[in-house]
Motif scaffolding. Structure first.
Motif, short mmCIF file in Angstrom:
data_model
loop_
_atom_site.label_atom_id
_atom_site.label_comp_id
_atom_site.label_asym_id
_atom_site.label_seq_id
_atom_site.Cartn_x
_atom_site.Cartn_y
_atom_site.Cartn_z
N MET A 193 0.84 -1.19 0.00
CA MET A 193 0.00 0.00 0.00
C MET A 193 0.88 1.24 0.00
N ASP A 194 0.55 2.24 -0.81
CA ASP A 194 1.30 3.48 -0.87
C ASP A 194 1.13 4.28 0.42
N ASN A 195 2.13 5.11 0.70
CA ASN A 195 2.01 6.08 1.78
C ASN A 195 1.49 7.39 1.20
N PHE A 196 0.68 8.08 1.96
CA PHE A 196 0.12 9.34 1.50
C PHE A 196 0.39 10.44 2.51
N GLU A 197 0.46 11.67 2.00
CA GLU A 197 0.55 12.82 2.88
C GLU A 197 -0.76 13.60 2.77
N PHE A 198 -1.34 13.90 3.91
CA PHE A 198 -2.60 14.64 3.94
C PHE A 198 -2.35 16.03 4.51
N LYS A 199 -2.95 17.02 3.86
CA LYS A 199 -2.86 18.40 4.35
C LYS A 199 -4.24 18.86 4.77
N PHE A 200 -4.36 19.33 6.02
CA PHE A 200 -5.66 19.75 6.55
C PHE A 200 -6.26 20.86 5.70
N ASP A 201 -7.55 20.74 5.41
CA ASP A 201 -8.26 21.74 4.63
C ASP A 201 -9.26 22.50 5.50
N ARG A 202 -10.25 21.77 6.03
CA ARG A 202 -11.28 22.42 6.85
C ARG A 202 -12.08 21.38 7.64
N ILE A 203 -12.81 21.90 8.62
CA ILE A 203 -13.75 21.07 9.38
C ILE A 203 -15.16 21.49 8.98
N VAL A 204 -15.97 20.52 8.55
CA VAL A 204 -17.35 20.78 8.15
C VAL A 204 -18.25 19.90 9.03
N GLY A 205 -18.88 20.52 10.00
CA GLY A 205 -19.69 19.74 10.93
C GLY A 205 -18.83 18.79 11.72
N SER A 206 -19.18 17.51 11.63
CA SER A 206 -18.39 16.50 12.35
C SER A 206 -17.34 15.85 11.45
N LYS A 207 -17.17 16.39 10.22
CA LYS A 207 -16.23 15.80 9.27
C LYS A 207 -15.02 16.71 9.06
N VAL A 208 -13.87 16.09 8.86
CA VAL A 208 -12.63 16.82 8.61
C VAL A 208 -12.19 16.56 7.18
N GLN A 209 -11.88 17.62 6.44
CA GLN A 209 -11.45 17.49 5.05
C GLN A 209 -9.94 17.67 4.95
N PHE A 210 -9.33 16.83 4.11
CA PHE A 210 -7.89 16.90 3.87
C PHE A 210 -7.63 16.90 2.36
N GLU A 211 -6.49 17.50 1.98
CA GLU A 211 -6.00 17.37 0.61
C GLU A 211 -4.96 16.26 0.61
N VAL A 212 -5.01 15.37 -0.40
CA VAL A 212 -4.08 14.25 -0.49
C VAL A 212 -3.05 14.55 -1.57
N ASP A 213 -1.80 14.16 -1.33
CA ASP A 213 -0.73 14.53 -2.26
C ASP A 213 -0.78 13.75 -3.57
N ASP A 214 -1.35 12.57 -3.58
CA ASP A 214 -1.41 11.75 -4.80
C ASP A 214 -2.83 11.17 -4.91
N LEU A 215 -3.72 11.94 -5.50
CA LEU A 215 -5.13 11.56 -5.54
C LEU A 215 -5.36 10.29 -6.34
N ASP A 216 -4.67 10.14 -7.46
CA ASP A 216 -4.88 8.95 -8.29
C ASP A 216 -4.52 7.67 -7.53
N ALA A 217 -3.37 7.70 -6.85
CA ALA A 217 -2.95 6.52 -6.09
C ALA A 217 -3.91 6.26 -4.93
#
Length: 238
Positions: free
Chosen positions: A1-25
């Protein structure tokens, strides 16, 4: 399994959004049914995922060219790097960012030295622009795209119309190696626009490098020096 780096984007309600460095993978892992991932705060002094991917991309390029297994390529290069630098044993899973940068530079220069083709994009943000231009001149590779076909040495400081290009003191010019396509582009859009687009300038080479590249002979250098000396005497006496 690949390793990913996530960058915090925002909190929406009870959910947390992140940007992923390699979306296709990341999508590939989701399609495999992997819906849970471990995450921990990033140590900015540790090797980044982008650095790790550059390193393993280089291992694959070397493996494809030489026929050695990737693991053997990895082991040999790490051993040689450790011997050359005195770093000792290190892991690509948790080494420092600075060590990873030095190791990438080492592997890239290994590829140049042994004419192993690799994706030139790997050099971005790893090797400083001046070193990149120098390596491409010495090892005859287009500084923009990495091509080894139709190469021409470009004079960033314009030689000028009507001047004899076979009678040039290359020591007085900033030079860069370009393929025919990018050499034509340089002259079509101009030096400034070209440098702004590709983020490098030509460099002045040492006498030793100019002789090694056979741009000039020692005799030609001596003749130019005598010519400069005569001009200086004329100006002084005139």
């Amino acid at each position: 399994m690949d390793n990913f780096e996530f960058k915090f984007d925002r909190i929406v309600g009870s959910k947390v959004q992140f940007e992923v460095d390699d979306l296709d993978a990341f999508k590939k892992e989701l399609r495999k049914g992997h819906l849970k991932f471990n995450a921990s705060p990033a140590d900015h002094n540790m090797i980044s995922n982008a650095q790790r991917k550059k390193i393993y991309a280089l291992f694959r390029d070397i493996s494809d060219y030489t026929g050695y297994e990737e693991q053997e390529v990895k082991n040999r290069l790490k051993l040689q790097f450790s011997y050359n630098t005195g770093y000792g044993n290190f892991s690509l899973s948790n080494c420092t960012k600075e060590l990873a940068t030095q190791f990438i530079r080492f592997v890239i220069e290994f590829c140049f030295r042994y004419d192993i083709p690799f994706d030139s994009k790997v050099m971005e943000n790893t090797i400083d622009a001046e070193r990149r231009v120098f390596l491409c001149l010495v090892h005859r590779q287009c500084t923009v795209c990495g091509s080894r076909q139709g190469l021409q040495i470009n004079h960033e400081d314009t030689v000028g119309m009507g001047n004899n290009r076979n009678h040039i003191d290359h020591r007085n010019h900033r030079l860069e190696m370009l393929c025919f396509k990018h050499h034509s582009e340089f002259h079509n859009i101009g030096a400034k626009a070209f440098a702004d687009k590709y983020h490098f300038h030509g460099i002045k080479l040492s006498d030793k490098s100019i002789l090694s590249l056979k741009l000039m002979s020692q005799k030609q250098m001596d003749e130019f020096d005598e010519e400069y000396k005569r001009q200086k005497e004329l100006n002084r006496n005139g």
